[in-house]
Design an enzyme around this catalytic site. Structure first.
Site, PDB file in Angstrom:
ATOM      1  N   ASP A 170      -8.044   3.100   7.293  1.00  0.00           N
ATOM      2  CA  ASP A 170      -8.491   1.865   6.645  1.00  0.00           C
ATOM      3  C   ASP A 170      -9.348   2.242   5.443  1.00  0.00           C
ATOM      4  O   ASP A 170      -9.175   3.313   4.878  1.00  0.00           O
ATOM      5  CB  ASP A 170      -9.251   0.986   7.645  1.00  0.00           C
ATOM      6  CG  ASP A 170      -9.108  -0.495   7.345  1.00  0.00           C
ATOM      7  OD1 ASP A 170      -9.505  -0.910   6.242  1.00  0.00           O
ATOM      8  OD2 ASP A 170      -8.601  -1.252   8.193  1.00  0.00           O
ATOM      9  N   HIS A 193      -7.401   3.050   2.616  1.00  0.00           N
ATOM     10  CA  HIS A 193      -7.197   1.842   1.817  1.00  0.00           C
ATOM     11  C   HIS A 193      -8.125   1.786   0.609  1.00  0.00           C
ATOM     12  O   HIS A 193      -8.304   0.731   0.017  1.00  0.00           O
ATOM     13  CB  HIS A 193      -7.399   0.600   2.684  1.00  0.00           C
ATOM     14  CG  HIS A 193      -6.388   0.473   3.784  1.00  0.00           C
ATOM     15  ND1 HIS A 193      -6.413  -0.562   4.704  1.00  0.00           N
ATOM     16  CD2 HIS A 193      -5.318   1.243   4.113  1.00  0.00           C
ATOM     17  CE1 HIS A 193      -5.405  -0.417   5.548  1.00  0.00           C
ATOM     18  NE2 HIS A 193      -4.731   0.678   5.215  1.00  0.00           N
TER      19      HIS A 193
END
Length: 355
Positions: A170, A193
């Site tokens: 993430d 991310h």
């Protein structure tokens, strides 16, 4: 086996030492305030979590290791924190520990030189804390591990994160609401991310983020580079944000503002930004600087400025941006919705959609 904890309070500030070796530690909270002016935690061994979620029965399922209400805390060492999150990743993230290590209501905090591996969700969470320095960390989790943000910062002020390598499933670093004065420098991010402001304003809540500086960082094959993401219907602002001297290598969306965020599922949430009440229910994004950014995009969306249709993003400043394609068949583009600002110096791709 419990870790051996050694106190050296007789010769100076108290020190808790985890020696070399591997130690299984159940969910634990170290709670202050402490009577000493300074507290040291030295981790030289490997601290591992139970690998069976059933071990949390009857225990707060959101916690593993927590330091609460401790001032002048220094956590360091050459050791490793291993959340053994594989079995958590198989089930709903709603019942996983929210962070392998949580620092809540701490002040004058230093976290340095540790390695964090395979957290259940966030590796490190900073909540309600002030004057925090995080430096020289190595944070690792598989690229497909859910919600394993490297460092999450929320309700905190005067935070510095620097000289760290973060690769997770993430955000490498995520910044939530009520955050002021954050400096992020010399981060190697990937997989993951990217570095994200948000998400902000979920369920119509109010969020404020101000004075965030991201500098001299590198992004390697991440889904996003530098990102601001907000939910529709929220209130508040994200302003005074600067992204400078960053490099992107094979990144999907190097520069992105997404005011239509919806748990990462495009089209899941209906467009609310054109409704009559939307001006009062929008996170206002303003005074954002993008300077000396360069690298390669592996999608056409090198620059995406998707702002609210009712309240524009204002004072977006671009200076010396050069994003080219990592695939010669792709022509990088800039996309805008209601984005206002200006560009100077060399800009590639051209942001002709900027108003």
């Amino acid at each position: 086996m419990n870790p051996e904890l050694i106190s050296s309070a007789t010769t100076g500030p108290p020190t808790m030492v985890v020696p070399k070796g591997t130690f299984l530690v159940m969910p634990t909270t170290f709670k202050g305030p402490c009577k000493f002016q300074k507290v040291f935690v030295q981790i030289e061994g490997t601290v591992i979590a139970p690998n069976d979620p059933r071990k949390w029965r009857g225990i707060d399922p959101t916690l593993w290791l927590q330091f609460e209400s401790v001032s002048k805390l220094n956590v360091s060492g050459s050791g490793e924190i291993n959340g053994r999150g594989q079995n958590w990743w198989k089930q709903s993230c709603k019942i996983s520990p929210k962070a392998a290590i949580k620092f809540a209501d701490c002040s004058d905090l230093w976290v340095t030189n540790l390695r964090s591996v395979d957290s259940q969700q966030f590796h490190i969470s900073i909540l309600n804390s002030q004057r925090v320095t995080i430096s020289n960390l190595k944070i690792v989790a598989p690229g497909l591990s859910p919600n394993t943000d490297g460092i999450h910062i929320q309700n905190s002020q005067h935070v510095r994160v620097e000289k760290s390598v973060i690769g997770t499933g993430d955000d490498c670093i995520s910044i939530g609401t009520s955050v002021y004065d954050v400096h992020i420098e010399q981060i190697a991010c990937g997989p993951g991310h990217g570095i994200s402001i948000g998400s902000l304003g979920k369920y119509g809540t109010e969020a404020t983020v101000e004075d965030v500086f991201v500098r001299f960082s590198n992004f390697y094959e991440t889904t996003n580079g530098v990102r601001i993401k907000t939910w529709q219907g929220g209130k508040g602002f994200a302003r005074g944000i600067s992204f400078e001297h960053c490099n992107f290598t094979n990144v999907d969306n190097p520069i992105i503002i997404d005011q239509y965020y919806c748990d990462g599922v495009p089209g899941k949430c209906k467009n609310q930004t054109i409704r009559f009440y939307a001006k009062k229910n929008t996170i206002r994004v303003s005074n954002v600087t993008y300077s000396n950014l360069q690298g390669t995009s592996r999608t056409p969306a090198a620059i995406s400025l998707n702002c609210s249709q009712s309240v524009p993003c204002n004072l977006l400043q671009f200076d010396m941006v050069n994003l080219i394609s990592s695939d010669h068949k792709i022509n990088p583009q800039a996309y805008c919705i209601n984005a206002h600002g200006n560009a100077k110096g060399f800009i590639n791709p051209k942001i002709s959609c900027l108003q």
